[in-house]
Design an enzyme around this catalytic site. Sequence first.
Site, mmCIF file in Angstrom:
data_model
loop_
_atom_site.group_PDB
_atom_site.id
_atom_site.type_symbol
_atom_site.label_atom_id
_atom_site.label_comp_id
_atom_site.label_asym_id
_atom_site.label_seq_id
_atom_site.Cartn_x
_atom_site.Cartn_y
_atom_site.Cartn_z
ATOM 1 N N SER A 183 0.787 -1.233 0.000
ATOM 2 C CA SER A 183 0.000 0.000 0.000
ATOM 3 C C SER A 183 0.817 1.280 0.000
ATOM 4 O O SER A 183 0.301 2.334 -0.354
ATOM 5 C CB SER A 183 -0.936 0.007 1.214
ATOM 6 O OG SER A 183 -0.200 -0.109 2.416
ATOM 7 N N HIS A 211 -5.740 -3.413 -2.028
ATOM 8 C CA HIS A 211 -5.413 -2.467 -3.095
ATOM 9 C C HIS A 211 -5.342 -3.136 -4.468
ATOM 10 O O HIS A 211 -4.943 -2.491 -5.442
ATOM 11 C CB HIS A 211 -4.084 -1.782 -2.787
ATOM 12 C CG HIS A 211 -4.126 -0.953 -1.531
ATOM 13 N ND1 HIS A 211 -4.513 0.362 -1.511
ATOM 14 C CD2 HIS A 211 -3.855 -1.285 -0.238
ATOM 15 C CE1 HIS A 211 -4.465 0.818 -0.284
ATOM 16 N NE2 HIS A 211 -4.076 -0.165 0.525
ATOM 17 N N LYS A 242 -11.829 0.952 -0.565
ATOM 18 C CA LYS A 242 -11.054 1.436 -1.715
ATOM 19 C C LYS A 242 -11.959 1.451 -2.953
ATOM 20 O O LYS A 242 -12.791 2.324 -3.096
ATOM 21 C CB LYS A 242 -9.821 0.562 -1.933
ATOM 22 C CG LYS A 242 -8.654 0.872 -1.005
ATOM 23 C CD LYS A 242 -8.808 0.314 0.370
ATOM 24 C CE LYS A 242 -7.609 0.554 1.256
ATOM 25 N NZ LYS A 242 -7.831 0.090 2.631
#
Length: 394
Positions: A183, A211, A242
Amino acid sequence: MKLLQEKLSKYDVPQKAKAAGIYPYFRVIESDQDTEVIINGKKVLMFGSNAYLGLTNHPKIKEAAIQAIKKYGTGCAGSRFLNGTLDLHIELEKRLAEFVGKEDAIVYSTGFQVNLGVVSCVTGREDYILWDELDHASIIEGHRLSFSQKMKFKHNDMASLEAQLAKCDPDKVKFIVVDGVFSMEGDVANLPEIVRLAKKYNANIMVDEAHGLGVFGCQGRGVCDHFGVAKDVDLIMGTFSKSLASIGGFIASDESVINFLRHNSRSYIFSASNTPAATAAALAALDIMISEPERMENLWKLTNYAIEGFKNMGCEVGHTSSPIIPLFVRDNDKTFMLTRDLFNEGIFVNPVIAPAVAPQDTLIRFSLMATHTKAQLDYAFEKIEKCFKNLNII
C-alpha cells in the site's frame, strides 16, 4: 498529574510539527471524496485517495445506501454472531465468494478487523506465520496476537522466504501472509513464486487484496486473478473502502476455513456488523465494477501516463506497477515540507515517513482514481516539479 498522563504528556512530536507549520494530518475535507475536494474553503486536487475506481459519488451506490437505510434502519445493533445478520450480508458474502472463486466468504466491519481476526486465530502454538516485512499494519497486529511462531522475510525476496520456510517443521502449518499490492510503495507481490514455494514446502497462503480489487485481474478480481493463481491461494482478503466505495472487509476461502472463522475469529464475533448502508453500497459498487470495465481501463491509462511523467521529471518511483505511485524523498522533514508546499499549490498528497517506512525511504504517496483527467495530472506534474526542485529533491 497521574502517572499515565505524565508519561503520555511527554509525547510532543505533533505539537512540534504544528509549531513548524508542517503538520500534515487530519486535514478536514468539507466536500465529497472526488478528484477535487474542499479544505478550509479551498479547492485542491485529490491525489491521496484510495477510491481507485472513483465510485464514492456514483448515483446508483448512493441510492442503494439510501434504500437500505429506509428498509433496515441505520444500524444492526449487534454482532453478526447474535442479532446483527441481515439478508444483505448473506447476499454480499455469496457474491464476493463467487467473484474471487472461493466456496464461501464472511464480511467484517473493517478491513483491519479482517486481518486482525484471521491472522490471529487460524494457526496454533506449534505452527508458523511467515510475513513480508512490508505487510500492512493490520497483518502485523494479527500475528502479534497469535501464539504461533512468527518468521519475517525480506520484502518480496523469494530467497529470504524460502530460507524461512526451510527452517519450519515440515509437519506443522506454515501460513504465508502477504499484501497483493503493497500500500505504500505500490509494488506487487511475486505470487507465482510464492505459490511455487508454498507447494514445495506444503504451506498455505493468504493474500490481502485491499489495493488489488478493482485494479488488477478480470473485472477487478485482484492480483491473484491477474497471475492466474487464485485457486492456489487459500485465503483471499479484500476491503470495501477502496474500489468498492464503502467501509468493511471480507475473507474468502474453503467452507471449512470460513466455518472455523465464523465461530472463532474474535474481531468478527465481538464486533457490531456492517451497517445496512455500507453493505448495500458495497453490493452496488461490485455490480458497477463488473458492468463498467472502462473505469479500470482508464485507471490504467492514467497510471501509465503518470509513471512515465514522473520518471521523465526525474522523480524516483521505485518498483511500483499500480495506481499507487511513491515519489521518494528520503528525508522526514523534507517530506513534511513537500506535503505542505504542494497543498499550498492546490495538490493533496499523503506523506509517508518513519516508522511507516525506514527513515531513508520516506516518500510522497501519489494515488490515482479512474475519474482523474490528464489535465489534472499535467497540473500536478507542474506543481510537483516546482516543489521538488525548490527542496533540491530533483
